[in-house]
Design a protein around this motif. Structure first.
Motif, PDB file in Angstrom:
ATOM      1  N   GLY A   1       0.798  -1.219   0.000  1.00 44.23           N
ATOM      2  CA  GLY A   1       0.000   0.000   0.000  1.00 44.23           C
ATOM      3  C   GLY A   1       0.826   1.263   0.000  1.00 44.23           C
ATOM      4  O   GLY A   1       0.325   2.337  -0.325  1.00 44.23           O
ATOM      5  N   PHE A   2       2.102   1.138   0.346  1.00 40.39           N
ATOM      6  CA  PHE A   2       2.980   2.302   0.383  1.00 40.39           C
ATOM      7  C   PHE A   2       3.990   2.315  -0.760  1.00 40.39           C
ATOM      8  O   PHE A   2       4.688   3.306  -0.949  1.00 40.39           O
ATOM      9  CB  PHE A   2       3.734   2.372   1.712  1.00 40.39           C
ATOM     10  N   GLU A   3       4.088   1.221  -1.524  1.00 42.19           N
ATOM     11  CA  GLU A   3       5.095   1.127  -2.574  1.00 42.19           C
ATOM     12  C   GLU A   3       4.678   0.043  -3.565  1.00 42.19           C
ATOM     13  O   GLU A   3       3.790  -0.764  -3.296  1.00 42.19           O
ATOM     14  CB  GLU A   3       6.456   0.790  -1.964  1.00 42.19           C
TER      15      GLU A   3
ATOM     16  N   GLU B   1      13.243 -11.808   7.666  1.00 46.18           N
ATOM     17  CA  GLU B   1      12.900 -10.756   8.624  1.00 46.18           C
ATOM     18  C   GLU B   1      11.487 -10.210   8.401  1.00 46.18           C
ATOM     19  O   GLU B   1      11.171  -9.687   7.350  1.00 46.18           O
ATOM     20  CB  GLU B   1      13.921  -9.638   8.569  1.00 46.18           C
ATOM     21  N   MET B   2      10.664 -10.328   9.440  1.00 48.12           N
ATOM     22  CA  MET B   2       9.282  -9.858   9.378  1.00 48.12           C
ATOM     23  C   MET B   2       9.257  -8.360   9.659  1.00 48.12           C
ATOM     24  O   MET B   2       9.111  -7.910  10.794  1.00 48.12           O
ATOM     25  CB  MET B   2       8.411 -10.634  10.367  1.00 48.12           C
ATOM     26  N   MET B   3       9.430  -7.581   8.580  1.00 52.34           N
ATOM     27  CA  MET B   3       9.499  -6.132   8.714  1.00 52.34           C
ATOM     28  C   MET B   3       8.143  -5.500   8.991  1.00 52.34           C
ATOM     29  O   MET B   3       8.068  -4.387   9.518  1.00 52.34           O
ATOM     30  CB  MET B   3      10.093  -5.525   7.438  1.00 52.34           C
ATOM     31  N   ASN B   4       7.099  -6.195   8.641  1.00 59.87           N
ATOM     32  CA  ASN B   4       5.762  -5.624   8.846  1.00 59.87           C
ATOM     33  C   ASN B   4       5.340  -5.839  10.302  1.00 59.87           C
ATOM     34  O   ASN B   4       4.367  -6.542  10.600  1.00 59.87           O
ATOM     35  CB  ASN B   4       4.760  -6.253   7.882  1.00 59.87           C
ATOM     36  N   PHE B   5       6.098  -5.222  11.215  1.00 58.70           N
ATOM     37  CA  PHE B   5       5.757  -5.382  12.632  1.00 58.70           C
ATOM     38  C   PHE B   5       4.419  -4.730  12.987  1.00 58.70           C
ATOM     39  O   PHE B   5       3.732  -5.226  13.880  1.00 58.70           O
ATOM     40  CB  PHE B   5       6.894  -4.860  13.530  1.00 58.70           C
ATOM     41  N   PRO B   6       4.004  -3.650  12.290  1.00 59.76           N
ATOM     42  CA  PRO B   6       2.643  -3.165  12.581  1.00 59.76           C
ATOM     43  C   PRO B   6       1.580  -4.215  12.265  1.00 59.76           C
ATOM     44  O   PRO B   6       0.590  -4.350  12.994  1.00 59.76           O
ATOM     45  CB  PRO B   6       2.504  -1.931  11.684  1.00 59.76           C
ATOM     46  N   GLY B   7       1.808  -4.978  11.183  1.00 60.35           N
ATOM     47  CA  GLY B   7       0.864  -6.035  10.846  1.00 60.35           C
ATOM     48  C   GLY B   7       0.846  -7.147  11.873  1.00 60.35           C
ATOM     49  O   GLY B   7      -0.204  -7.722  12.180  1.00 60.35           O
ATOM     50  N   VAL B   8       2.025  -7.465  12.411  1.00 67.41           N
ATOM     51  CA  VAL B   8       2.095  -8.473  13.472  1.00 67.41           C
ATOM     52  C   VAL B   8       1.305  -8.005  14.679  1.00 67.41           C
ATOM     53  O   VAL B   8       0.470  -8.734  15.234  1.00 67.41           O
ATOM     54  CB  VAL B   8       3.564  -8.747  13.873  1.00 67.41           C
TER      55      VAL B   8
ATOM     56  N   HIS C   1       4.244   7.085  11.975  1.00 69.75           N
ATOM     57  CA  HIS C   1       2.779   6.977  12.045  1.00 69.75           C
ATOM     58  C   HIS C   1       2.204   6.176  10.877  1.00 69.75           C
ATOM     59  O   HIS C   1       1.000   5.951  10.817  1.00 69.75           O
ATOM     60  CB  HIS C   1       2.158   8.370  12.078  1.00 69.75           C
ATOM     61  N   PHE C   2       3.054   5.751   9.946  1.00 67.87           N
ATOM     62  CA  PHE C   2       2.661   4.955   8.779  1.00 67.87           C
ATOM     63  C   PHE C   2       1.507   5.606   8.008  1.00 67.87           C
ATOM     64  O   PHE C   2       0.386   5.086   7.926  1.00 67.87           O
ATOM     65  CB  PHE C   2       2.328   3.513   9.182  1.00 67.87           C
ATOM     66  N   CYS C   3       1.852   6.747   7.439  1.00 65.55           N
ATOM     67  CA  CYS C   3       0.884   7.458   6.601  1.00 65.55           C
ATOM     68  C   CYS C   3       1.638   8.295   5.580  1.00 65.55           C
ATOM     69  O   CYS C   3       2.792   8.688   5.803  1.00 65.55           O
ATOM     70  CB  CYS C   3      -0.032   8.345   7.449  1.00 65.55           C
ATOM     71  N   PHE C   4       0.988   8.531   4.439  1.00 62.97           N
ATOM     72  CA  PHE C   4       1.554   9.451   3.472  1.00 62.97           C
ATOM     73  C   PHE C   4       1.428  10.880   3.998  1.00 62.97           C
ATOM     74  O   PHE C   4       0.460  11.230   4.676  1.00 62.97           O
ATOM     75  CB  PHE C   4       0.822   9.336   2.128  1.00 62.97           C
ATOM     76  N   VAL C   5       2.430  11.691   3.673  1.00 69.63           N
ATOM     77  CA  VAL C   5       2.408  13.092   4.096  1.00 69.63           C
ATOM     78  C   VAL C   5       2.813  13.961   2.920  1.00 69.63           C
ATOM     79  O   VAL C   5       3.476  13.501   1.980  1.00 69.63           O
ATOM     80  CB  VAL C   5       3.358  13.347   5.291  1.00 69.63           C
ATOM     81  N   ASP C   6       2.398  15.225   2.970  1.00 71.21           N
ATOM     82  CA  ASP C   6       2.749  16.171   1.920  1.00 71.21           C
ATOM     83  C   ASP C   6       4.177  16.649   2.096  1.00 71.21           C
ATOM     84  O   ASP C   6       4.660  16.831   3.225  1.00 71.21           O
ATOM     85  CB  ASP C   6       1.803  17.379   1.956  1.00 71.21           C
TER      86      ASP C   6
END
Length: 600
Positions: free
Chosen positions: A157-159, A184-191, A588-593
């Motif tokens: 969703g980010f790339e 390596e499980m980089m998606n720790f927010p998903g975990v 914060h895992f969000c797109f920013v301007d």
């Protein structure tokens, strides 16, 4: 002479090993008069012999009775006998050479086993890329275990990557004998959030009885880290402070302490041991990402072990952290990680433990390297043509593609700030001038433009940002090594040079380049997935050195700046990154301007 493997599984030779230990049949090799570094008991045993049969140790102690008329006897002459080093977390692609060339570089320096995570090539070529690297790792004196890449892309969703991997692919790979666990499980927010796809990959790995390796890169260790460990994740290499490493070890997680070409974390992380005197059984030394120059000049794991010793770790403990500890981490200590009966005879002959220069390397009972030189030619491996044509831009780039439009006379903008030898960036707010409706690079503010361009034949979009800390005065640099989706990353002070750099790499199948005033200063072609060269590691090192000189000519004083640059697009590291989809706040895992405020 071409190397031929001398490996037989333990179950096939148990009787012969027992008979050889008793002297009923002769040993193939006997090493006499060594100082054995016993990593089981953390002691040095002088005057030790080691007997070997079928490439495995059968006896440690006095071995005269195992010597027959055809036994090869090697006098260690008082040298230390050290188990071969195991790298518990390595991305071979980051060395910019193939597995074969990597083996040529590291074997003479004492690395006899690696646990590689090929998630770089997986992001470009998917399962085919993983299979190619796994196949190349067969039949080498370097033992190559593979962890299945878990996050392709790293942040969905980010790339946009060149492939996608999910639970079905992980389940398929767990049936491959060469796959030892999950990368390596980089998606720790998903975990932490209970994401079903993330946990589906973990579950498929655990059901196969294999290990799950981790990547927890935020400082919150009170609730988030225990929750991450509770999901069955057994190790993490993202500790950068002593407190980070200690917290992991206290939870029964292996703290992998990293020392690569650009990331120098050992100085801080080993303080978790030297300043507390805690048990070091859960400490593991790793390299993660290492460039050819480092491999050929400083070394590989022997350098990492040396760095730990320099920071005050007892030499035998430091050796444990690169031998028995990683072997236990991956569940292979019955085979590897020590000089003991039944284990593979992977043995280093070392004159001085503090210096950790390796005199001789034995793998499976065969001497494969002496005095820094490999004694065997390695089997050739050819990558198919489709793996060499992986840069697919939507169109040739022009200077106007790097324009950042803005109103007013000044703008408050978000800027990524890089730090020497650190994986993180700082999220800064900087006031920059606006010239003729454009935000331009600024030498005075040390602000360069950065663009991440999708290169896998997908949407063809570009994310733009600003970065400081490279010290560039002119020109541009570009790379198709851009973790982890490996899109085309360009940093520059001049838009026309940025376009030239990007188009140059598109034309040669990928790599790294530095340009100035419309002229290419240095080019490192990496045609295999835009990540690796199949040329000898020494040739690649020379091109990397030329690239480093070109960076310095452009004004950059950093060590391994191209490795620091390659992380600008990795949206799972703090604090601010740029992907082909835009600027990402990775806290914060969000797109920013990019522009916070336009000022009149």
């Amino acid at each position: 002479m071409l190397y031929q493997p001398n490996r037989r599984p333990l179950w096939e030779v148990t009787a012969d090993l027992s008979l050889a230990a008793r002297g009923k049949i002769p040993a193939d090799v006997v090493i006499k008069n060594g100082r054995l570094v016993n990593v089981h008991t953390a002691e040095i045993q002088p005057g030790s012999d080691v007997a070997v049969k079928h490439g495995r140790v059968v006896l440690v102690g006095r071995a005269d009775h195992t010597i027959g008329p055809d036994t090869l006897v090697i006098d260690a002459d008082g040298l230390y006998l050290v188990p071969g080093f195991l790298d518990g977390h390595i991305h071979v692609e980051s060395s910019m050479v193939t597995v074969t060339q990597f083996a040529r570089a590291v074997l003479p320096r004492g690395t006899t086993t690696i646990f590689m995570d090929p998630h770089e090539i997986a992001n470009v070529l998917g399962m085919e890329g993983i299979r190619l690297m796994v196949d190349e790792g067969k039949n080498l004196p370097l033992k190559v275990f593979t962890t299945m890449p878990s996050c392709v892309p790293a942040a969905p969703g980010f790339e946009d990557a060149g492939a996608a991997i999910g639970p079905a692919e992980v389940r398929e790979a767990m049936a491959w004998p060469e796959i030892i666990g999950l990368g390596e499980m980089m998606n720790f927010p998903g975990v932490l959030a209970g994401d079903p796809l993330v946990h589906g990959e973990i579950q498929a790995t655990l059901q196969a009885g294999k290990v799950v390796t981790g990547h927890y890169s935020i400082p919150e260790i009170e609730t988030g880290l225990p929750a991450y460990v509770a999901a069955g994740i057994t190790s993490c290499h993202e500790s950068t402070l002593a407190a980070d490493a200690l917290a992991r070890m206290r939870l029964g997680m292996y703290a992998k302490m990293r020392e690569g070409s650009a990331w120098h974390d050992v100085k801080a992380t080993v303080k978790s041991i030297t300043e507390t005197r805690v048990d070091s059984r859960y400490a593991v030394l790793v390299s993660d990402d290492t460039h050819p120059e480092t491999l050929l000049t400083l070394g590989h794991l022997n350098h990492v072990v040396r760095r730990a010793i320099e920071e005050g770790v007892d030499p035998v403990r430091a050796i444990q952290m690169a031998t028995i500890n990683p072997a236990q981490c991956f569940g292979v200590s019955r085979e590897l990680g020590s000089i003991a009966p039944g284990r593979c005879a992977d043995i280093l002959f070392v004159p001085d433990l503090a210096d950790m220069q390796v005199e001789r390397v034995m793998v499976d009972g065969m001497v494969v390297a002496e005095k820094g030189r490999l004694l065997y030619d390695l089997p050739a491996f050819t990558y198919p043509e489709r793996a060499r044509r992986s840069v697919h831009l939507a169109k040739p780039l022009a200077a106007g593609d790097f324009t950042i439009r803005c109103g007013g006379r000044e703008a408050l903008v978000r800027v990524m700030e890089v730090m020497e030898a650190k994986v993180g960036t700082l999220h800064r707010q900087v006031a920059v001038p606006v010239i003729n409706g454009e935000i331009r690079p600024s030498v005075e503010l040390d602000v360069a433009k950065v663009a991440c361009i999708e290169r896998h034949g997908g949407p063809g979009n570009t994310g733009m940002g600003l970065v400081r800390g490279f010290g560039l005065k002119a020109g541009a640099v570009a790379s198709t090594v851009a973790h982890d989706s490996h899109n085309l990353l360009v940093v520059g002070m001049d838009e026309a040079d940025m376009a030239l750099a990007a188009n140059t790499l598109a034309g040669c199948g990928g790599g790294m380049v530095a340009v100035r005033d419309g002229r290419v200063l240095a080019l490192l072609p990496l045609p295999i997935a835009g990540l690796m060269s199949d040329q000898p590691v020494e040739d690649v090192e020379q091109k990397v050195a030329a690239l480093d000189r070109a960076w310095k000519e452009l004004g950059c004083p950093l060590v391994s700046p191209f490795m620091t640059m390659a992380l600008l697009s990795l949206p799972v590291l703090p604090e601010l990154r740029v992907t082909n989809r835009g600027l990402v706040d990775t806290v914060h895992f969000c797109f920013v301007d990019l522009v916070l405020e336009e000022r009149p």
